[in-house]
Design an enzyme around this catalytic site. Structure first.
Site, PDB file in Angstrom:
ATOM      1  N   ARG B  54      42.222  25.127  41.926  1.00 42.59           N
ATOM      2  CA  ARG B  54      42.057  25.628  40.515  1.00 42.59           C
ATOM      3  C   ARG B  54      43.267  26.337  40.167  1.00 42.59           C
ATOM      4  NH1 ARG B  54      35.532  26.934  39.546  1.00 42.59           N
ATOM      5  NH2 ARG B  54      34.791  24.795  40.989  1.00 42.59           N
ATOM      6  N   ASP B  56      43.923  29.294  36.918  1.00 38.64           N
ATOM      7  CA  ASP B  56      43.117  30.032  35.904  1.00 38.64           C
ATOM      8  C   ASP B  56      43.776  29.558  34.437  1.00 38.64           C
ATOM      9  OD1 ASP B  56      41.845  31.395  37.601  1.00 38.64           O
ATOM     10  OD2 ASP B  56      43.171  33.194  37.715  1.00 38.64           O
ATOM     11  N   TYR B 117      53.280  30.017  45.259  1.00 37.62           N
ATOM     12  CA  TYR B 117      53.319  30.321  43.775  1.00 37.62           C
ATOM     13  C   TYR B 117      54.522  31.050  43.316  1.00 37.62           C
ATOM     14  CZ  TYR B 117      48.357  29.435  42.770  1.00 37.62           C
ATOM     15  OH  TYR B 117      47.062  28.778  42.603  1.00 37.62           O
ATOM     16  N   ARG B 205      48.219  37.087  40.856  1.00 38.35           N
ATOM     17  CA  ARG B 205      48.300  37.901  39.772  1.00 38.35           C
ATOM     18  C   ARG B 205      48.049  39.395  39.942  1.00 38.35           C
ATOM     19  NH1 ARG B 205      44.878  35.055  35.199  1.00 38.35           N
ATOM     20  NH2 ARG B 205      45.303  36.879  34.101  1.00 38.35           N
TER      21      ARG B 205
END
Lengths: 263, 263
Positions: B54, B56, B117, B205
């Site tokens: 997934r 966010d 990422y 994050r």
């Protein structure tokens, strides 16, 4: 009571707005209305905002130029960050970049001598999820030579009636285009830059749409001149999408620029 | 009845979506639900979509990897552009980039070995109206050395509990980070790239937010190691905004990649 004239530049992502100016339909938000509201909150008085000109729904700006008058005294030495203050009252899609105290004769609309617009086209087999709001997309490889030669016919002082969209009361459709050039900005991003003393309704988008039509049909680029000469909107191509268009720069007489004092 | 497994990559601008997966709250649109709907329209059957993982709400992807099974026979020689078909049923913020017939053993979630990422920060005095959806923005000049040294403490096999946000049932918080580097992509754009065998909820994050906190406070970069060792979420910084984060790449075993046949 003496007022001070403030000039400022603003960038905006036009997606989702009904354009620079308020429209007749309700429920639509204009860029100008949000800036006016921010100004009134920061200056705590009724503000009338003037800009170099309107931009259509979905069209962006890197440097729109505006002015307003305030009763508030502004002291450049005090280093009050008016841009910061305004931006804190604006959505992230609208950013005030720079502000100056302008001479009394400065008028964002009337003093503007010429403007530069830029149009971006992503030219590759697949579209981009991240650039969809920022550029037009053309799937098939574009021939920059056809595009470049075709728009050269527009450089000069001409009646651009063929490239004016309907729905405007303007009847004097003569404008001067100083420069109109295509360039590969990246291997798959094409940019078109056009500078003129003024632009008719959707003129840039109609020029880009017509150049793309000529390229797609592999017509002789001189077709652009025939369309210009026809003074018939139906000869030109459909307007290119608003998402690709940016108001890049507005020019004012040097003596007015020199009298502006940065805040 | 025999089914065919299809693997595909998809890019999306996560702004405005509730994330990859459906949430409990109603009235929110997930990226996955739109892709599933497009697949069902194109393939005219019930489709179950699997992804590498997934993302966010508000997080983007350059190359999310998915798979699904179809009863339809697919012939690569026929050159049916399945991506084009899907994209015509998707909003411009979601773009299917490439598709393959995958071997039966391929599973987008289970077969994934590691992921990369990337996080973008616009670092200049004024924000950008055009990049607000695509990057975080930090006003003060960032010291890349503090950022780089701090995240080096995270490379290795560690318990990343300090960097896991609440609201997940996951209890095994040990992950391996292979690489975590900061680089100036442009004079005012900083990018952080991190590769690992898996990431906890908001881990990237939280790492970026913690590195920025250490930099802002001008702390010794070894603070990152202390926070990691503390296994206490409250020691770490707040998560950096979702807008800056992109799922860049998902890796699978080479033998599975080799068995995929491009459509």
């Amino acid at each position: 009571m003496k007022t001070t004239k403030v000039r400022f530049t603003v960038a905006y992502d036009g997606t989702g707005y009904c354009g620079w100016q308020k429209q007749k339909q309700e429920g639509q938000i204009s860029v100008a209305s949000l800036i006016e509201k921010a100004l009134e909150r920061v200056f705590n008085e009724k503000i009338t905002l003037f800009a170099s000109g309107r931009t259509d729904a979905g069209v962006h700006a890197f440097n729109q130029v505006c002015h307003f008058s305030t009763h508030r005294k502004l002291d450049p030495a005090k280093k009050w960050d008016i841009c910061w203050a305004l931006n804190s009252h604006l959505p992230s899609s609208i950013v005030v970049k720079k502000a100056w105290i302008a001479p009394e004769e400065f008028h964002a609309t009337i003093s503007a001598t010429h403007k530069t617009y830029r149009y971006f086209i992503l030219n590759r087999p697949r579209p981009s999820a991240h650039l969809a709001r920022h550029m037009d997309w053309v799937r098939k490889p574009l021939d920059i030579d056809i595009l470049q030669v075709s728009t050269q016919y527009l450089v000069g002082n001409y009646d651009f009636k063929s490239f004016q969209s309907v729905g405007t009361p303007i009847t004097d459709t003569v404008r001067e285009v100083f420069q109109a050039d295509w360039k590969w900005r990246k291997p798959d991003v094409l940019q078109f830059t056009i500078t003129g003393d003024g632009f008719l309704k959707q003129m840039v988008r109609n020029i880009v749409g017509t150049a793309l039509m000529i390229e797609r049909r592999q017509e002789n680029p001189v077709r652009m001149k025939e369309i210009l000469d026809s003074m018939d909107r139906r000869q030109a191509g459909p307007p290119a999408p608003a998402a690709g268009l940016y108001l890049l720069r507005v020019y004012y007489p040097q003596d007015l620029d020199k009298q502006c004092i940065e805040l």
